[in-house]
Design a protein around this motif. Structure first.
Motif, PDB file in Angstrom:
ATOM      1  N   ASP A  56       8.400  31.087  35.603  1.00 50.80           N
ATOM      2  CA  ASP A  56       9.586  30.223  35.632  1.00 50.80           C
ATOM      3  C   ASP A  56       9.126  28.768  35.664  1.00 50.80           C
ATOM      4  O   ASP A  56       8.209  28.411  36.427  1.00 50.80           O
ATOM      5  N   PRO A  86      10.475  24.560  35.599  1.00 47.07           N
ATOM      6  CA  PRO A  86      11.595  23.623  35.684  1.00 47.07           C
ATOM      7  C   PRO A  86      11.949  23.061  34.307  1.00 47.07           C
ATOM      8  O   PRO A  86      11.071  22.746  33.501  1.00 47.07           O
ATOM      9  N   GLU A 125      18.556  30.964  32.354  1.00 50.73           N
ATOM     10  CA  GLU A 125      18.452  30.311  33.661  1.00 50.73           C
ATOM     11  C   GLU A 125      17.900  31.296  34.674  1.00 50.73           C
ATOM     12  O   GLU A 125      18.295  32.460  34.712  1.00 50.73           O
ATOM     13  N   GLY A 132      18.040  31.902  38.100  1.00 54.39           N
ATOM     14  CA  GLY A 132      18.632  31.777  39.430  1.00 54.39           C
ATOM     15  C   GLY A 132      19.133  30.383  39.694  1.00 54.39           C
ATOM     16  O   GLY A 132      20.338  30.154  39.804  1.00 54.39           O
ATOM     17  N   GLU A 133      18.255  29.424  39.761  1.00 52.37           N
ATOM     18  CA  GLU A 133      18.632  28.033  39.963  1.00 52.37           C
ATOM     19  C   GLU A 133      18.756  27.341  38.615  1.00 52.37           C
ATOM     20  O   GLU A 133      17.988  27.606  37.689  1.00 52.37           O
ATOM     21  N   SER A 134      19.719  26.446  38.488  1.00 55.08           N
ATOM     22  CA  SER A 134      19.971  25.792  37.207  1.00 55.08           C
ATOM     23  C   SER A 134      18.794  24.948  36.740  1.00 55.08           C
ATOM     24  O   SER A 134      18.643  24.671  35.559  1.00 55.08           O
ATOM     25  N   SER A 135      17.936  24.542  37.666  1.00 55.12           N
ATOM     26  CA  SER A 135      16.814  23.693  37.289  1.00 55.12           C
ATOM     27  C   SER A 135      15.618  24.497  36.781  1.00 55.12           C
ATOM     28  O   SER A 135      14.690  23.925  36.209  1.00 55.12           O
ATOM     29  N   LEU A 136      15.637  25.814  36.981  1.00 54.34           N
ATOM     30  CA  LEU A 136      14.530  26.654  36.544  1.00 54.34           C
ATOM     31  C   LEU A 136      14.938  27.457  35.311  1.00 54.34           C
ATOM     32  O   LEU A 136      16.042  27.985  35.231  1.00 54.34           O
TER      33      LEU A 136
END
Length: 532
Positions: A85, A87, A111, A113-117
């Motif tokens: 994963d 960023p 995506e 889990g987190e939108s930044s990853l």
């Protein structure tokens, strides 16, 4: 076929694909670029599906990166090749045209889990080969493999460039042709190579996802493959269906196939959804390979050739050649090279590990036992693997009925040497015995001679010819063969050398001459002797 397939790369937006290709090229996402980034040891380990050395190399490299582009390339390698994963802000500089939003739209990322990853949805890797006049560079998308993702592979897994597909690429005897068939295209790797010497290719697969991957890869690499993206069908047709069904009634100058040849125990009540489509055709034993071989004559033009890989069962007390020979239609030539013969236990272990089934101990034990019971049911003592070549001969071409075991390493690619051997056979057929006696021959450049004799002996007891290239065969020579080869410097015709040897050995009878000419033909066919 449909251009949009759920759970596969999307290829409708041609402008986005052009942008992605431009971004990957500008980044230096090539075979050499990745190898330089990782270093030779880690890059070699990655080819063995071992990602830890690459992760360690990138961590060390990150502490002393030469420039920003190197760090960006490292992010893409971690993302597509190592299954990490990453960023979005680390990936964004790599794709100034396509953007990370483009990766999501094309189905290459999701995506995490987190939108930044972001997490890669596919393996997208650089691929290259050398055609002598320069390197051909592509990018090839396939499903993430077991070393890149957790769990057992999905049943409709689309395989990348594996050992088997590479073997077929290297063994294919290539020549310019009008039409070619890639049967069981997978991610399209055989089609890419065919497009370099075939005007038109038909690529088939039973998997809609596989055809979607192939279409994506073709359009991503359209410029290199000389394809007009808006008119893909002018050079490549993608057809959904099983084996030869999608091309019934058509004939091709060349057929290549890496079919789902793996022998798998059948389970009562199983459906197609229970089978790994990339390797298992759903038939018992080696029926898939048998059926395909017996039908090849229906799709070959006169002079057309077919090359494929396969497994075959060897029954207790029988020779491996017997079973394959029974499949070959009378109208076809056959040249079969068995590269490996393994027992049922090793075969089961190989394919259970291939799909990561060892991760479930109970299932692994049941499946292993099922393999052994299945082979015992047919009295199978071994399973052969090898390369199969067929031809529907034209008038005047040589006939082939050749079955051989070559377990030693061959020069790669072996395809050019295979094609040269076929051309030598056709030349001998064309000139006949009279023409051979008038031919001037020399020893091939890669051939060396070995002589072995007991200490103090006047003459060698064993004389061997060894090839350093091609099929790397070894030939045990008789005295008269050794004398013939020693005289092959291009000055005397073959018939003159045979006559001189007969006089020297006191053998001027017709049987001597006939046998020596036959042995010389074999040395030419095998590439020890060539035209001056």
């Amino acid at each position: 076929m449909e251009t949009s397939t759920v759970d596969a790369p999307q290829s409708e937006d041609l402008n986005l694909l052009r942008g992605l290709a431009a971004d990957l090229a500008a980044l230096g996402y090539t075979v050499d670029g990745v190898a330089d980034l990782l270093g030779p040891a880690a890059h070699a380990a990655l080819a063995r599906d071992q990602i830890v050395p690459a992760l360690v190399a990138l961590e060390r490299r990150g502490r002393g990166a030469r420039d920003a582009q190197e760090g960006t390339l490292a992010a893409v390698v971690r993302f597509f090749l190592l299954g990490q994963d990453v960023p979005a802000e680390e990936l964004e500089p790599a794709f100034p045209t396509a953007r990370t939003g483009g990766l999501l739209a094309l189905g290459l990322a999701e995506e995490a889990g987190e939108s930044s990853l972001l997490r890669a949805s596919v393996d997208l890797r650089p691929y290259a080969w050398d055609e002598g006049e320069g390197e051909v560079r592509l990018w090839v998308a396939s499903d993430l493999a077991a070393h890149q993702r957790a769990g057992v592979l999905r049943k409709d897994h689309v395989l990348g460039i594996g050992h088997a597909s590479a073997t077929l690429i290297q063994s294919t005897a290539r020549r310019p042709v009008e039409s070619a068939l890639d049967l069981g295209t997978g991610c399209g790797i055989q089609t890419f190579h065919l497009l370099r010497h075939a005007r038109r290719v038909v690529a088939t697969d039973i998997s809609e996802r596989a055809l979607a991957f192939t279409r994506f890869n073709l359009l991503l690499n359209a410029e290199t493959l000389a394809i007009a993206p808006e008119h893909l069908e002018e050079r490549v047709e993608l057809r959904l269906g099983s084996l030869l069904e999608p091309v019934a009634g058509e004939r091709f100058d060349m057929v290549v196939s890496n079919p789902p040849f793996v022998i798998t125990p059948r389970v009562e009540g199983e459906t197609a959804q229970d089978q790994f489509t990339y390797r298992d055709a759903g038939l018992p034993g080696d029926q898939l390979v048998a059926g395909l071989v017996s039908s090849l004559g229906d799709v070959l033009t006169e002079g057309g050739t077919a090359q494929m890989l396969g497994n075959w069962e060897v029954r207790e007390g029988s020779r491996w050649q017997e079973r394959i020979r029974s499949w070959v239609p009378k109208e076809l030539d056959a040249w079969i090279v068995q590269r490996e013969l393994v027992g049922p236990e090793q075969y089961a272990e190989t394919w259970l590990q291939d799909a990561s089934e060892q991760r479930d101990a109970d299932s692994y034990a049941r499946s292993y036992a099922a393999y052994l019971d299945d082979f015992a049911l047919r009295n199978t003592s071994g399973i052969g693997f090898g390369m199969l070549w067929f031809r529907r001969p034209s008038p005047g071409q040589a006939r082939f009925d050749r079955y051989e075991e070559l377990g030693h390493p061959l020069e790669q690619p072996i395809g050019p040497h295979w094609q040269a051997a076929v051309e030598r056979a056709d030349w001998l057929e064309e000139i006949g015995e009279a023409g051979l006696e008038g031919a001037h021959l020399v020893v091939a450049d890669d051939v060396t001679e070995e002589r072995h004799q007991r200490p103090g002996a006047e003459h060698p007891g064993v004389i061997l010819l060894r090839q350093g290239a091609g099929f790397r065969r070894t030939s045990l020579l008789s005295t008269e063969q050794a004398g013939f080869v020693s005289a092959c410097d291009g000055e005397l015709a073959a018939g003159q050398i045979v006559g001189a040897l007969g006089a020297l050995l006191g053998r001027d009878d017709e049987e001597f001459r006939r046998n020596l000419v036959r042995e010389v033909k074999e040395l030419i066919l095998d590439g020890f002797l060539v035209k001056a």
